[in-house]
Design an enzyme around this catalytic site. Structure first.
Site, PDB file in Angstrom:
ATOM      1  N   LYS A   1      11.724  13.825   4.441  1.00 34.62           N
ATOM      2  CA  LYS A   1      11.490  12.968   5.661  1.00 34.62           C
ATOM      3  C   LYS A   1      10.407  12.163   5.281  1.00 34.62           C
ATOM      4  CE  LYS A   1      10.351  15.463   9.453  1.00 34.62           C
ATOM      5  NZ  LYS A   1       9.035  15.111   9.924  1.00 34.62           N
ATOM      6  N   SER A   2       9.372  12.835   4.453  1.00 32.41           N
ATOM      7  CA  SER A   2       7.768  12.414   4.080  1.00 32.41           C
ATOM      8  C   SER A   2       8.380  11.091   3.301  1.00 32.41           C
ATOM      9  CB  SER A   2       7.079  13.487   3.500  1.00 32.41           C
ATOM     10  OG  SER A   2       6.618  14.385   4.252  1.00 32.41           O
TER      11      SER A   2
ATOM     12  N   ARG B   1       7.549   6.965   3.897  1.00 32.83           N
ATOM     13  CA  ARG B   1       6.819   6.147   2.992  1.00 32.83           C
ATOM     14  C   ARG B   1       7.512   5.117   2.265  1.00 32.83           C
ATOM     15  NH1 ARG B   1       4.539  10.895   3.892  1.00 32.83           N
ATOM     16  NH2 ARG B   1       2.454  11.492   3.763  1.00 32.83           N
TER      17      ARG B   1
ATOM     18  N   GLY C   1       4.822  12.221  14.269  1.00 30.27           N
ATOM     19  CA  GLY C   1       3.186  12.270  14.018  1.00 30.27           C
ATOM     20  C   GLY C   1       3.131  11.290  12.751  1.00 30.27           C
TER      21      GLY C   1
ATOM     22  N   ARG D   1      -0.798  15.122  20.658  1.00 31.54           N
ATOM     23  CA  ARG D   1      -1.565  15.354  19.391  1.00 31.54           C
ATOM     24  C   ARG D   1      -2.742  14.601  18.756  1.00 31.54           C
ATOM     25  NH1 ARG D   1       3.646  15.704  15.554  1.00 31.54           N
ATOM     26  NH2 ARG D   1       2.236  16.635  14.167  1.00 31.54           N
TER      27      ARG D   1
ATOM     28  N   GLN E   1      -1.209  13.028   6.131  1.00 35.01           N
ATOM     29  CA  GLN E   1      -0.938  11.855   6.996  1.00 35.01           C
ATOM     30  C   GLN E   1      -2.210  11.238   7.202  1.00 35.01           C
ATOM     31  OE1 GLN E   1       0.649  13.473  10.659  1.00 35.01           O
ATOM     32  NE2 GLN E   1       2.699  13.951   9.824  1.00 35.01           N
TER      33      GLN E   1
ATOM     34  N   ASP F   1       4.157  23.300   6.738  1.00 36.76           N
ATOM     35  CA  ASP F   1       5.602  23.041   7.575  1.00 36.76           C
ATOM     36  C   ASP F   1       6.424  24.444   7.514  1.00 36.76           C
ATOM     37  OD1 ASP F   1       4.792  20.707   8.425  1.00 36.76           O
ATOM     38  OD2 ASP F   1       6.010  19.571   7.077  1.00 36.76           O
TER      39      ASP F   1
ATOM     40  N   LYS G   1       0.913  20.567  15.598  1.00 33.78           N
ATOM     41  CA  LYS G   1       2.131  20.047  15.362  1.00 33.78           C
ATOM     42  C   LYS G   1       2.801  19.688  16.402  1.00 33.78           C
ATOM     43  CE  LYS G   1       0.821  20.572  11.082  1.00 33.78           C
ATOM     44  NZ  LYS G   1       0.917  19.283  10.082  1.00 33.78           N
TER      45      LYS G   1
ATOM     46  N   ARG H   1      11.584  22.297  14.027  1.00 33.35           N
ATOM     47  CA  ARG H   1      11.535  23.488  12.917  1.00 33.35           C
ATOM     48  C   ARG H   1      11.638  24.995  13.782  1.00 33.35           C
ATOM     49  NH1 ARG H   1      10.885  20.478   8.471  1.00 33.35           N
ATOM     50  NH2 ARG H   1       9.489  18.914   8.712  1.00 33.35           N
TER      51      ARG H   1
HETATM   52  C1  S3P Z   1       3.459  15.054   6.485  1.00 30.78           C
HETATM   53  C2  S3P Z   1       2.342  15.792   6.519  1.00 30.78           C
HETATM   54  C3  S3P Z   1       2.172  17.097   7.202  1.00 30.78           C
HETATM   55  C4  S3P Z   1       3.227  17.693   7.731  1.00 30.78           C
HETATM   56  C5  S3P Z   1       4.210  16.647   8.369  1.00 30.78           C
HETATM   57  C6  S3P Z   1       4.565  15.568   7.416  1.00 30.78           C
HETATM   58  C7  S3P Z   1       3.699  13.838   5.607  1.00 30.78           C
HETATM   59  O1  S3P Z   1       1.306  16.829   8.284  1.00 30.78           O
HETATM   60  O2  S3P Z   1       2.940  18.680   8.538  1.00 30.78           O
HETATM   61  O3  S3P Z   1       5.498  17.458   8.853  1.00 30.78           O
HETATM   62  O4  S3P Z   1       4.784  13.168   5.714  1.00 30.78           O
HETATM   63  O5  S3P Z   1       2.625  13.448   5.386  1.00 30.78           O
HETATM   64  P1  S3P Z   1      -0.564  16.836   8.148  1.00 30.78           P
HETATM   65  O6  S3P Z   1      -0.579  15.786   7.106  1.00 30.78           O
HETATM   66  O7  S3P Z   1      -0.986  16.273   9.342  1.00 30.78           O
HETATM   67  O8  S3P Z   1      -0.764  18.253   7.830  1.00 30.78           O
END
Ligand code: S3P
Length: 419
Positions: free
Chosen positions: A22-23, A27, A94, A122, A165, A304, A331, A378
């Site tokens: 996902k991350s 990006r 988020g 959030r 993030q 996570d 979260k 989750r």
């Molecule tokens: C993520 C960073 C994490 C994670 C989120 C995805 C990201 O959050 O909890 O599920 O893709 O950069 P934080 O960076 O706010 O800890």
């Protein structure tokens, strides 16, 4: 809304390829949209969260097409984004909200960002404040927020929260500016942004906890997204929840800033073998787990997976203590409260701290428990696995949350179950 009751399962066996990361998908879409030209992203995650990012990019004028299992992004580059006609809906994501703030604040456009009920609660000031220090014009402290055109300038930003993030938002803004911006994080967090920027020709330098970007250079790229270790972690945990299990999880991204879950389980005696490459297979055999304490930077790395590690505490010899994890309260839901609530329903001995929880081993959980997922993907996956261990149930509405990161979770788990 109806109740879904699960039967007990006795182990899992076989091999599985988890959904794409996902991350990395967020990006890849964003960096591709910033470059002038055509990028191709193979095997992206197409879930609610990443689709929210994709729709936002379309709303600022980026062209998106789908080809088999790839997404093609054609863009005129970040200097040509246009103001969206409607509010951008970040949904439950988020990452979408925070990364878009960094992407759009310097773009000279007007955009309003909003999200669902959970996302509206959030914290966003962690991104908005440093962006304002760089000259951004953002009104609001939480969603909905409005971004207006502003002449931004580079800055040396020292982050207060350990958050990939926040770091990514500042780097996405900083790279658009002519001079160098630096971002220093209090603890090293997942580094996908820093690793992916050079793939798009972006100049980024990293020294310890500080990253330096600037100059506005970015080119299109073709890349393949590996499997998501956070989704893989669910299936790995299943092997310890049910026992009598042996599974291979294929093609998982093994970036060292994301593998804390595996490192922790191995330190508890888990029988896990993994590739040493950045992407590879993980072979898991159920075994005894000692349990232990997770704190400090380990809590940030495994952020996570901490709710899952808390649930695994039930199946350890000595229980699990999680500390320094106050971020879990911010979260998709308050994940500390959610875990305390659900594990206590099973009859487990659980202690709640401001910044974590302690879970004692549990021999026989109560059956017939109705778990509460609090709308969190989750937590929903953990609840389903526990329900399948002790004949519990969930509300059918909770299934919708799975679409956020792992839409095929139940199919995959049921395919692996020993019949
Ligand atoms: C993520 C960073 C994490 C994670 C989120 C995805 C990201 O959050 O909890 O599920 O893709 O950069 P934080 O960076 O706010 O800890």
């Amino acid at each position: 809304m109806s109740l879904i009751a699960y039967k007990r399962i006795n182990g899992i066996r076989g091999s599985v390829t988890p959904p794409a990361d996902k991350s990395i998908t967020h990006r890849a879409f964003i960096l591709a949209a910033m470059a002038h030209g055509r990028s191709k992203i193979h095997n992206p995650l197409l879930s609610l969260d990443t689709q929210a990012t994709l729709a936002a990019l379309q709303a600022v004028g980026v062209e998106v097409t789908f080809e088999n299992r790839s997404v093609i992004i054609n863009s005129n580059g970040f200097a040509r984004f246009r103001s969206p006609q409607k509010d951008i809906d970040c949904g439950n994501s988020g990452t979408t909200a925070r990364l878009l703030m960094g992407l759009l604040a310097p773009a000279g456009i007007t955009a309003r960002l909003d999200g669902d009920e959970s996302l509206r609660k959030r914290p966003m000031a962690r991104v908005i404040e440093p962006l304002r220090a760089m000259g951004a014009d953002i009104s609001g402290e939480k969603l909905p927020i409005k971004i207006s055109p502003a002449l931004m300038h580079s800055a040396d930003i020292v982050g207060k929260v350990a958050s990939a993030q926040v770091k990514s938002a500042i780097l996405l803004a900083g790279m658009q500016l002519p001079d160098v911006t630096s971002y220093t994080e209090p603890l090293l967090t997942r580094n996908h942004t820093e690793r992916m920027m050079p793939m798009f020709g972006v100049e980024i330098r990293k020294e310890g906890n500080t990253s330096y970007v600037g100059g506005g250079k970015i080119e299109p790229c073709e890349l393949t997204v590996p499997g998501d270790i956070s989704s893989a972690a669910m299936l790995i945990a299943a092997a310890y929840i049910y026992g009598n299990s042996e599974i291979t999880v294929r093609q998982v991204g093994l970036n060292p800033t994301r593998t804390a879950f595996i490192d922790i389980l191995k330190s508890w005696g888990a029988d896990i073998a993994r590739d040493s490459a950045l992407c590879g297979d993980i072979i898991v055999k159920s075994s005894a787990l000692s349990g232990g304490e997770i704190s400090g930077s380990m809590s940030a790395y495994a952020i996570d997976e901490l709710p899952l590690l808390a649930a695994l505490g039930l199946f350890t010899d000595n229980g699990v203590v999680i500390k320094d994890a106050a971020e879990l309260r911010h979260k998709e839901c308050d994940r500390i409260s959610a875990m305390v609530h659900n594990l206590r329903l099973l009859g487990a001995e659980v202690e709640e701290f401001d910044d974590g929880l302690a879970v004692s081993p549990l021999k026989d959980g109560k059956s017939g428990v109705l778990f509460d997922s609090m709308g969190d993907h989750r937590i929903a996956m953990i609840n389903i696995m526990l329900a399948k261990r002790w004949e519990g149930g969930i509300n059918s509405d909770d299934l919708a949350a799975l679409k956020v990161s792992f839409p095929t979770f139940i199919n995959e788990l049921e395919r692996l179950e020993i019949k």
